[in-house]
Design a protein around this motif. Structure first.
Motif, PDB file in Angstrom:
ATOM      1  N   GLN A  34       2.740  31.446  63.142  1.00  8.90           N
ATOM      2  CA  GLN A  34       1.280  31.618  63.208  1.00  8.90           C
ATOM      3  C   GLN A  34       0.845  32.788  63.373  1.00  8.90           C
ATOM      4  O   GLN A  34      -0.173  33.244  62.565  1.00  8.90           O
ATOM      5  N   ILE A  35       0.470  32.957  64.704  1.00  9.42           N
ATOM      6  CA  ILE A  35      -0.431  34.387  65.453  1.00  9.42           C
ATOM      7  C   ILE A  35       0.269  34.985  64.907  1.00  9.42           C
ATOM      8  O   ILE A  35      -0.877  35.838  64.377  1.00  9.42           O
ATOM      9  N   LEU A  36       0.842  35.926  64.359  1.00  5.06           N
ATOM     10  CA  LEU A  36       1.766  37.097  64.124  1.00  5.06           C
ATOM     11  C   LEU A  36       0.866  36.890  62.097  1.00  5.06           C
ATOM     12  O   LEU A  36       0.465  38.045  61.511  1.00  5.06           O
ATOM     13  N   ALA A  37       1.288  36.690  61.652  1.00  6.94           N
ATOM     14  CA  ALA A  37       0.800  36.275  60.529  1.00  6.94           C
ATOM     15  C   ALA A  37      -0.530  36.293  60.502  1.00  6.94           C
ATOM     16  O   ALA A  37      -1.004  36.797  59.269  1.00  6.94           O
ATOM     17  N   TYR A  38      -1.267  35.150  60.381  1.00  6.72           N
ATOM     18  CA  TYR A  38      -2.329  35.593  60.331  1.00  6.72           C
ATOM     19  C   TYR A  38      -2.909  36.615  60.577  1.00  6.72           C
ATOM     20  O   TYR A  38      -4.051  37.831  60.061  1.00  6.72           O
ATOM     21  N   ARG A  39      -2.960  36.862  62.359  1.00  7.62           N
ATOM     22  CA  ARG A  39      -3.380  38.225  62.499  1.00  7.62           C
ATOM     23  C   ARG A  39      -3.373  40.049  61.987  1.00  7.62           C
ATOM     24  O   ARG A  39      -3.950  39.980  61.107  1.00  7.62           O
ATOM     25  N   ASN A  40      -1.721  39.854  60.924  1.00 12.12           N
ATOM     26  CA  ASN A  40      -1.291  40.472  60.019  1.00 12.12           C
ATOM     27  C   ASN A  40      -1.686  40.790  58.584  1.00 12.12           C
ATOM     28  O   ASN A  40      -2.828  41.324  57.944  1.00 12.12           O
ATOM     29  N   PHE A  41      -2.452  39.088  58.455  1.00  8.79           N
ATOM     30  CA  PHE A  41      -3.530  38.671  57.227  1.00  8.79           C
ATOM     31  C   PHE A  41      -4.583  39.778  57.577  1.00  8.79           C
ATOM     32  O   PHE A  41      -5.626  39.844  56.988  1.00  8.79           O
ATOM     33  N   GLU A  42      -5.333  39.182  58.271  1.00  9.18           N
ATOM     34  CA  GLU A  42      -6.827  38.952  58.838  1.00  9.18           C
ATOM     35  C   GLU A  42      -6.918  40.450  59.172  1.00  9.18           C
ATOM     36  O   GLU A  42      -7.904  41.568  58.504  1.00  9.18           O
ATOM     37  N   GLU A  43      -6.201  41.977  59.221  1.00 10.84           N
ATOM     38  CA  GLU A  43      -5.965  43.321  59.957  1.00 10.84           C
ATOM     39  C   GLU A  43      -6.514  43.642  58.275  1.00 10.84           C
ATOM     40  O   GLU A  43      -6.788  44.324  57.963  1.00 10.84           O
ATOM     41  N   THR A  44      -5.957  43.112  57.178  1.00 14.88           N
ATOM     42  CA  THR A  44      -5.532  43.868  56.211  1.00 14.88           C
ATOM     43  C   THR A  44      -7.225  43.275  55.336  1.00 14.88           C
ATOM     44  O   THR A  44      -7.254  44.323  54.276  1.00 14.88           O
ATOM     45  N   HIS A  45      -7.988  42.392  56.162  1.00 15.72           N
ATOM     46  CA  HIS A  45      -8.948  42.053  54.886  1.00 15.72           C
ATOM     47  C   HIS A  45     -10.663  41.879  56.150  1.00 15.72           C
ATOM     48  O   HIS A  45     -10.725  40.929  55.600  1.00 15.72           O
ATOM     49  N   LEU A  46     -10.163  43.115  56.707  1.00 26.29           N
ATOM     50  CA  LEU A  46     -11.757  42.849  57.538  1.00 26.29           C
ATOM     51  C   LEU A  46     -12.698  43.023  56.844  1.00 26.29           C
ATOM     52  O   LEU A  46     -13.825  42.916  57.608  1.00 26.29           O
ATOM     53  N   ASP A  47     -12.756  43.252  55.219  1.00 21.11           N
ATOM     54  CA  ASP A  47     -14.381  43.628  54.769  1.00 21.11           C
ATOM     55  C   ASP A  47     -14.517  41.846  54.252  1.00 21.11           C
ATOM     56  O   ASP A  47     -15.246  41.972  53.933  1.00 21.11           O
ATOM     57  N   ARG A 133       5.854  39.735  51.193  1.00 19.16           N
ATOM     58  CA  ARG A 133       6.081  40.478  52.135  1.00 19.16           C
ATOM     59  C   ARG A 133       6.421  39.027  52.834  1.00 19.16           C
ATOM     60  O   ARG A 133       7.648  39.938  54.424  1.00 19.16           O
ATOM     61  N   MET A 134       6.300  38.157  53.994  1.00 21.53           N
ATOM     62  CA  MET A 134       6.741  38.257  55.224  1.00 21.53           C
ATOM     63  C   MET A 134       7.700  37.312  55.136  1.00 21.53           C
ATOM     64  O   MET A 134       8.297  37.229  55.921  1.00 21.53           O
ATOM     65  N   THR A 135       8.412  36.712  53.819  1.00 20.91           N
ATOM     66  CA  THR A 135       8.803  35.643  53.738  1.00 20.91           C
ATOM     67  C   THR A 135      10.634  36.801  52.515  1.00 20.91           C
ATOM     68  O   THR A 135      11.122  36.298  52.471  1.00 20.91           O
ATOM     69  N   GLU A 136       9.961  37.901  52.775  1.00 17.73           N
ATOM     70  CA  GLU A 136      11.041  39.454  52.699  1.00 17.73           C
ATOM     71  C   GLU A 136      12.663  38.707  53.052  1.00 17.73           C
ATOM     72  O   GLU A 136      12.107  38.760  54.809  1.00 17.73           O
ATOM     73  N   GLY A 137      13.662  39.004  52.250  1.00 18.01           N
ATOM     74  CA  GLY A 137      15.040  38.842  52.982  1.00 18.01           C
ATOM     75  C   GLY A 137      15.119  36.954  52.840  1.00 18.01           C
ATOM     76  O   GLY A 137      16.349  36.100  53.236  1.00 18.01           O
ATOM     77  N   LEU A 138      14.173  36.061  52.517  1.00 18.06           N
ATOM     78  CA  LEU A 138      15.146  35.004  52.073  1.00 18.06           C
ATOM     79  C   LEU A 138      14.795  33.960  50.648  1.00 18.06           C
ATOM     80  O   LEU A 138      14.114  34.772  50.304  1.00 18.06           O
ATOM     81  N   SER A 139      15.838  34.068  50.672  1.00 21.04           N
ATOM     82  CA  SER A 139      15.389  33.088  49.080  1.00 21.04           C
ATOM     83  C   SER A 139      14.709  32.272  48.699  1.00 21.04           C
ATOM     84  O   SER A 139      14.401  31.868  49.697  1.00 21.04           O
ATOM     85  N   GLU A 140      14.384  32.401  47.155  1.00 22.53           N
ATOM     86  CA  GLU A 140      13.999  31.200  46.902  1.00 22.53           C
ATOM     87  C   GLU A 140      13.636  29.524  47.508  1.00 22.53           C
ATOM     88  O   GLU A 140      12.463  29.591  47.774  1.00 22.53           O
TER      89      GLU A 140
END
Length: 159
Positions: A34-47, A133-140
């Motif tokens: 959760q921490i890594l997912a949110y941090r990554n998402f927030e960092e790409t949407h600083l605007d 991107r976060m679930t890359e490598g997981l099947s549907e």
């Protein structure tokens, strides 16, 4: 320092730290993800200000306009006082608005503004791409099963 300890330390320097027994703990792994997912998402949407951090809450307001603050707090697992601080910030940013609920004059309902609707729409599209991107490598099938299993965990914790 022993030679083997020095080489182990150098090797450890280049790899992530281990958490010992917590490496196999569901609660720990969920929190870290959760921490890594949110941090990554927030960092790409600083605007977008604080909106990316509260996309879940904003989506809840979008799907359930006019809900009282206490019901929203319960839905996202926050104390009402913590939610009020978040709502104050989002209202200041022009993303949502609060007002009286006709059926209960003591309660305040929460609605997205027009700007808030646009923010939620845009961030939701971007969140879907982030999740891919976060679930890359997981099947549907695995992805759907993971969501289903987490739903069981969430319901167990709410009970």
């Amino acid at each position: 320092m022993h030679d083997s300890s020095a080489s182990e330390a150098a090797e450890a320097k280049d790899s992530p730290l281990r958490s010992g027994p917590l490496d196999r703990s569901l609660g720990y792994r969920l929190r870290l993800a959760q921490i890594l997912a949110y941090r990554n998402f927030e960092e790409t949407h600083l605007d977008q200000g604080v909106a990316p951090r509260y996309l879940g809450l904003l989506s809840l307001v979008s799907a359930n306009p006019g809900q009282p603050q206490n019901k929203l707090a319960e839905a996202v697992g926050l104390q009402k006082s913590s939610l009020v601080t978040i709502l104050d910030r989002l209202e200041k940013d022009g993303i949502l608005e609060r007002g009286p609920i006709p059926e209960d004059r003591r309660a305040k309902g929460v609605w997205l503004t027009e700007k808030g609707g646009q923010v939620v729409e845009e961030l939701s599209r971007e969140a879907a791409a982030h999740e891919a991107r976060m679930t890359e490598g997981l099947s549907e099938t695995d992805r759907a099963r993971l969501i289903e299993m987490l739903g069981v965990v969430i319901e167990n914790l709410r009970a």
